[in-house]
Design an enzyme around this catalytic site. Structure first.
Site, PDB file in Angstrom:
ATOM      1  CE1 TYR A  13      11.161  22.034  33.485  1.00  0.00           C
ATOM      2  CE2 TYR A  13       9.462  20.826  34.663  1.00  0.00           C
ATOM      3  CZ  TYR A  13      10.750  20.914  34.176  1.00  0.00           C
ATOM      4  OH  TYR A  13      11.626  19.879  34.388  1.00  0.00           O
ATOM      5  CG  ASN A  34      -2.887  33.569  32.550  1.00  0.00           C
ATOM      6  OD1 ASN A  34      -1.874  32.898  32.735  1.00  0.00           O
ATOM      7  ND2 ASN A  34      -3.960  33.464  33.305  1.00  0.00           N
ATOM      8  CG  LEU A  35       2.801  36.119  30.297  1.00  0.00           C
ATOM      9  CD1 LEU A  35       3.332  37.512  29.932  1.00  0.00           C
ATOM     10  CD2 LEU A  35       3.839  35.060  29.909  1.00  0.00           C
ATOM     11  CB  SER A 127      -0.982  14.503  36.941  1.00  0.00           C
ATOM     12  OG  SER A 127      -0.240  14.112  38.066  1.00  0.00           O
ATOM     13  CE1 TYR A 152      -2.387  20.227  38.836  1.00  0.00           C
ATOM     14  CE2 TYR A 152      -1.617  18.329  40.079  1.00  0.00           C
ATOM     15  CZ  TYR A 152      -1.611  19.089  38.923  1.00  0.00           C
ATOM     16  OH  TYR A 152      -0.831  18.702  37.867  1.00  0.00           O
ATOM     17  CE  LYS A 156      -3.474  18.743  35.573  1.00  0.00           C
ATOM     18  NZ  LYS A 156      -3.482  19.600  34.381  1.00  0.00           N
ATOM     19  NE  ARG A 234       6.085  10.933  44.432  1.00  0.00           N
ATOM     20  CZ  ARG A 234       5.896  10.362  45.629  1.00  0.00           C
ATOM     21  NH1 ARG A 234       6.305   9.126  45.867  1.00  0.00           N
ATOM     22  NH2 ARG A 234       5.272  11.032  46.595  1.00  0.00           N
TER      23      ARG A 234
HETATM   24  P1  NAD Z   1       3.683  25.874  34.479  1.00  0.00           P
HETATM   25  O1  NAD Z   1       2.966  26.578  35.562  1.00  0.00           O
HETATM   26  O2  NAD Z   1       5.137  26.102  34.323  1.00  0.00           O
HETATM   27  O3  NAD Z   1       2.978  26.167  33.071  1.00  0.00           O
HETATM   28  C1  NAD Z   1       1.596  26.407  32.960  1.00  0.00           C
HETATM   29  C2  NAD Z   1       1.426  27.711  32.175  1.00  0.00           C
HETATM   30  O4  NAD Z   1       0.024  27.952  31.991  1.00  0.00           O
HETATM   31  C3  NAD Z   1       2.015  28.920  32.884  1.00  0.00           C
HETATM   32  O5  NAD Z   1       2.885  29.589  31.991  1.00  0.00           O
HETATM   33  C4  NAD Z   1       0.792  29.786  33.242  1.00  0.00           C
HETATM   34  O6  NAD Z   1       1.112  31.167  33.173  1.00  0.00           O
HETATM   35  C5  NAD Z   1      -0.215  29.355  32.193  1.00  0.00           C
HETATM   36  N1  NAD Z   1      -1.627  29.455  32.591  1.00  0.00           N
HETATM   37  C6  NAD Z   1      -2.238  28.966  33.705  1.00  0.00           C
HETATM   38  N2  NAD Z   1      -3.558  29.222  33.675  1.00  0.00           N
HETATM   39  C7  NAD Z   1      -3.799  29.893  32.512  1.00  0.00           C
HETATM   40  C8  NAD Z   1      -4.968  30.426  31.912  1.00  0.00           C
HETATM   41  N3  NAD Z   1      -6.173  30.346  32.502  1.00  0.00           N
HETATM   42  N4  NAD Z   1      -4.854  31.051  30.716  1.00  0.00           N
HETATM   43  C9  NAD Z   1      -3.650  31.146  30.096  1.00  0.00           C
HETATM   44  N5  NAD Z   1      -2.509  30.671  30.620  1.00  0.00           N
HETATM   45  C10 NAD Z   1      -2.587  30.043  31.824  1.00  0.00           C
HETATM   46  O7  NAD Z   1       3.379  24.299  34.678  1.00  0.00           O
HETATM   47  P2  NAD Z   1       4.054  23.033  34.009  1.00  0.00           P
HETATM   48  O8  NAD Z   1       4.855  22.342  35.038  1.00  0.00           O
HETATM   49  O9  NAD Z   1       4.646  23.378  32.707  1.00  0.00           O
HETATM   50  O10 NAD Z   1       2.750  22.141  33.788  1.00  0.00           O
HETATM   51  C11 NAD Z   1       2.040  22.145  32.566  1.00  0.00           C
HETATM   52  C12 NAD Z   1       0.846  21.231  32.706  1.00  0.00           C
HETATM   53  O11 NAD Z   1       1.264  19.913  33.078  1.00  0.00           O
HETATM   54  C13 NAD Z   1      -0.166  21.653  33.769  1.00  0.00           C
HETATM   55  O12 NAD Z   1      -1.455  21.355  33.284  1.00  0.00           O
HETATM   56  C14 NAD Z   1       0.173  20.760  34.933  1.00  0.00           C
HETATM   57  O13 NAD Z   1      -0.925  20.549  35.788  1.00  0.00           O
HETATM   58  C15 NAD Z   1       0.560  19.479  34.226  1.00  0.00           C
HETATM   59  N6  NAD Z   1       1.439  18.606  35.011  1.00  0.00           N
HETATM   60  C16 NAD Z   1       2.621  19.110  35.481  1.00  0.00           C
HETATM   61  C17 NAD Z   1       3.442  18.284  36.236  1.00  0.00           C
HETATM   62  C18 NAD Z   1       4.736  18.808  36.793  1.00  0.00           C
HETATM   63  O14 NAD Z   1       5.338  18.147  37.641  1.00  0.00           O
HETATM   64  N7  NAD Z   1       5.251  19.938  36.352  1.00  0.00           N
HETATM   65  C19 NAD Z   1       3.076  16.949  36.497  1.00  0.00           C
HETATM   66  C20 NAD Z   1       1.872  16.480  35.978  1.00  0.00           C
HETATM   67  C21 NAD Z   1       1.058  17.328  35.219  1.00  0.00           C
HETATM   68  C1  UD1 Z   2       3.614  16.486  43.282  1.00  0.00           C
HETATM   69  C2  UD1 Z   2       2.133  16.343  43.350  1.00  0.00           C
HETATM   70  C3  UD1 Z   2       1.590  15.891  42.011  1.00  0.00           C
HETATM   71  C4  UD1 Z   2       2.002  16.867  40.935  1.00  0.00           C
HETATM   72  C5  UD1 Z   2       3.519  17.026  40.953  1.00  0.00           C
HETATM   73  C6  UD1 Z   2       3.951  18.117  40.006  1.00  0.00           C
HETATM   74  C7  UD1 Z   2       1.654  15.821  45.680  1.00  0.00           C
HETATM   75  C8  UD1 Z   2       1.117  14.790  46.617  1.00  0.00           C
HETATM   76  N1  UD1 Z   2       1.756  15.443  44.409  1.00  0.00           N
HETATM   77  O1  UD1 Z   2       4.159  15.201  43.036  1.00  0.00           O
HETATM   78  O2  UD1 Z   2       0.195  15.815  42.056  1.00  0.00           O
HETATM   79  O3  UD1 Z   2       1.577  16.389  39.676  1.00  0.00           O
HETATM   80  O4  UD1 Z   2       3.965  17.388  42.262  1.00  0.00           O
HETATM   81  O5  UD1 Z   2       3.626  19.372  40.477  1.00  0.00           O
HETATM   82  O6  UD1 Z   2       1.963  16.928  46.070  1.00  0.00           O
HETATM   83  N2  UD1 Z   2      10.366  15.782  48.549  1.00  0.00           N
HETATM   84  C9  UD1 Z   2      11.244  15.962  49.610  1.00  0.00           C
HETATM   85  N3  UD1 Z   2      11.626  17.228  49.901  1.00  0.00           N
HETATM   86  C10 UD1 Z   2      11.189  18.330  49.211  1.00  0.00           C
HETATM   87  C11 UD1 Z   2      10.303  18.130  48.133  1.00  0.00           C
HETATM   88  C12 UD1 Z   2       9.902  16.840  47.841  1.00  0.00           C
HETATM   89  O7  UD1 Z   2      11.656  15.001  50.250  1.00  0.00           O
HETATM   90  O8  UD1 Z   2      11.561  19.450  49.563  1.00  0.00           O
HETATM   91  C13 UD1 Z   2       9.948  14.398  48.187  1.00  0.00           C
HETATM   92  C14 UD1 Z   2       8.466  14.183  48.259  1.00  0.00           C
HETATM   93  O9  UD1 Z   2       8.091  13.797  49.538  1.00  0.00           O
HETATM   94  C15 UD1 Z   2       8.278  13.082  47.199  1.00  0.00           C
HETATM   95  C16 UD1 Z   2       9.378  13.374  46.172  1.00  0.00           C
HETATM   96  O10 UD1 Z   2      10.331  14.198  46.845  1.00  0.00           O
HETATM   97  O11 UD1 Z   2       8.522  11.835  47.780  1.00  0.00           O
HETATM   98  C17 UD1 Z   2       8.878  14.101  44.944  1.00  0.00           C
HETATM   99  O12 UD1 Z   2       8.144  15.243  45.396  1.00  0.00           O
HETATM  100  P1  UD1 Z   2       7.574  16.363  44.385  1.00  0.00           P
HETATM  101  O13 UD1 Z   2       8.654  16.807  43.476  1.00  0.00           O
HETATM  102  O14 UD1 Z   2       6.895  17.392  45.219  1.00  0.00           O
HETATM  103  O15 UD1 Z   2       6.535  15.566  43.486  1.00  0.00           O
HETATM  104  P2  UD1 Z   2       5.290  14.641  43.925  1.00  0.00           P
HETATM  105  O16 UD1 Z   2       4.932  14.824  45.332  1.00  0.00           O
HETATM  106  O17 UD1 Z   2       5.587  13.266  43.461  1.00  0.00           O
END
Ligand code: NAD
Ligand code: UD1
Length: 342
Positions: A13, A34-35, A127, A152, A156, A234
């Site tokens: 993403y 690695n998809l 994060s 998780y 981080k 948030r």
């Molecule tokens: P995502 O799952 O869409 O992307 C991660 C990608 O990494 C995937 O395409 C997956 O196939 C690949 N991957 C995972 N493990 C692998 C490995 N060992 N080798 C090769 N490829 C691998 O996630 P995202 O939402 O794009 O998140 C990207 C980064 O940001 C992650 O580190 C996630 O923890 C961090 N992050 C995401 C959020 C969020 O809300 N999306 C919030 C805070 C931090």
């Molecule tokens: C979560 C993770 C965070 C991670 C992030 C991205 C937790 C405690 N935290 O953040 O570590 O980095 O996702 O993957 O899980 N909500 C609803 N209904 C739903 C889904 C969510 O009400 O169906 C609410 C949640 O309670 C929260 C807000 O929406 O208050 C955002 O939720 P979400 O998108 O899951 O993100 P976080 O919980 O903030």
């Protein structure tokens, strides 16, 4: 010659949006993924947006020998943006060892290769989860980290510590951790976006899938929090704004502007919205119906968090630009495109 950037997790993403921004700034991108949580077709859509197909290598970065072989094949990498990780909070409670092995193992393999193959720079996806429920809001980079709520979240915090300690021991390595708040939305082309596997855990994909008719009803987790309307708050950041922060961080390192060889920044908008505000804004902006009900709080959720972005804005010269309305419209445009809706 264009600088070459390795983007791990580049078909995911946030990674896919960052690849687009990098290419549009003239960087040469190589993706490793690695998809395990993304689809190869993302490459076609990146190419449709930028006109350039990024180089792609499929392997697991937690495999040390494969990671080493990659750097032998690509000896001219200038910097790494490391997105690849597992990210589902609930799953990490069920499968902690898989999370520790994948998230920490991949980082350590990359750090070792950075030293061996003389790749000095890395941007790492951290994060705001590292702050837990902060005592004072908004959170600055000075806000103390708290004990992680999940494996998780702990990966981080530990990955940040690994980078801090490794950078302290090795002056030639330079890392920036970006602490993302809540990334949402999609590219304005609607060609790339968030595609969760199975039932979404996160709020915005659940909303868009409900509006598209895939889910019956959104559950709002709790309306008895200490906030104006009782629902949790948030800091929702547009994924394209977030992607641009990575390009800025890469530029900072490549141009020698880092103030220390390990730095970390909050990446948010500086504004908090409640779940109810977000739901109402989605309905209004997109003129759609959305079934929702209030249910109990979700275990492990915090009440409220949003970023103080002053330090990051000043140091990086970057600021989130998109409005919440624009972002929610982009999320809906992407969902409609994926589902073939008008
Ligand atoms: P995502 O799952 O869409 O992307 C991660 C990608 O990494 C995937 O395409 C997956 O196939 C690949 N991957 C995972 N493990 C692998 C490995 N060992 N080798 C090769 N490829 C691998 O996630 P995202 O939402 O794009 O998140 C990207 C980064 O940001 C992650 O580190 C996630 O923890 C961090 N992050 C995401 C959020 C969020 O809300 N999306 C919030 C805070 C931090
Ligand atoms: C979560 C993770 C965070 C991670 C992030 C991205 C937790 C405690 N935290 O953040 O570590 O980095 O996702 O993957 O899980 N909500 C609803 N209904 C739903 C889904 C969510 O009400 O169906 C609410 C949640 O309670 C929260 C807000 O929406 O208050 C955002 O939720 P979400 O998108 O899951 O993100 P976080 O919980 O903030």
């Amino acid at each position: 010659m264009a600088k070459q950037i390795l983007v791990t997790g580049g078909t995911g993403y946030i990674g896919s949006h960052t690849v687009v921004e990098l290419q549009e700034k003239g960087f040469d991108v190589v993706i490793v993924d690695n998809l395990s949580n993304s689809k190869i077709e993302v490459l076609d859509n990146i190419e449709k947006i930028t006109g350039i197909r990024p180089a792609f290598e499929k392997f697991d970065l937690s495999e040390r020998e494969l990671t080493d072989a990659f750097f032998q094949k690509y000896p001219n990498i200038d910097a790494i943006i490391h997105f690849a990780a597992f990210k589902a909070v609930g799953e990490s409670v069920q499968k902690p060892l898989e999370y520790y092995r994948n998230n920490m193992g991949s980082l350590m393999n990359l750090l070792e290769c950075m030293n061996k193959y003389k790749v000095p720079h890395m941007v790492f996806s951290s994060s705001c989860t590292v702050y837990g429920q902060p005592d004072v809001l908004p959170v600055t980079e000075e806000t103390p980290r708290k004990e992680a709520e999940s494996p998780y979240g702990n990966t981080k915090a530990i990955c940040e510590d690994i980078m801090r300690d490794y950078c302290a021991s090795n002056e030639s390595v330079n890392c920036i951790a970006l602490r993302y708040f809540n990334p949402i939305g999609a590219h304005p082309s609607a060609l790339i976006g968030e595609l969760p596997v199975g039932v979404p855990n996160n709020l915005v994909p659940f909303i868009t899938q409900t509006a598209a008719g895939l889910r019956e009803e959104l559950s709002i987790f709790g309306d008895d929090y200490d906030t104006e309307d009782g629902t949790a708050i948030r800091d929702y950041i547009n994924v394209v704004d977030l992607a641009k922060a990575h390009v800025v961080a890469i530029d900072r390192m490549l141009s020698g502007k880092s103030k220390a060889n390990y730095e970390y920044f909050n990446v948010g908008t500086g504004s908090g919205y409640s779940v109810m505000q977000l739901v109402k804004a989605f309905i209004e902006v997109n003129k759609v119906e959305l079934n929702y009900k209030i249910v109990d709080r979700r275990a492990g959720d915090i009440e409220k968090i949003w970023a103080d972005t002053t330090y990051g804005n000043n140091e990086l010269g970057w600021k989130a630009e998109k409005t919440l309305e624009e972002t929610l419209a982009s999320a809906w445009a992407w969902e409609k495109n994926v589902r073939g809706l008008k």
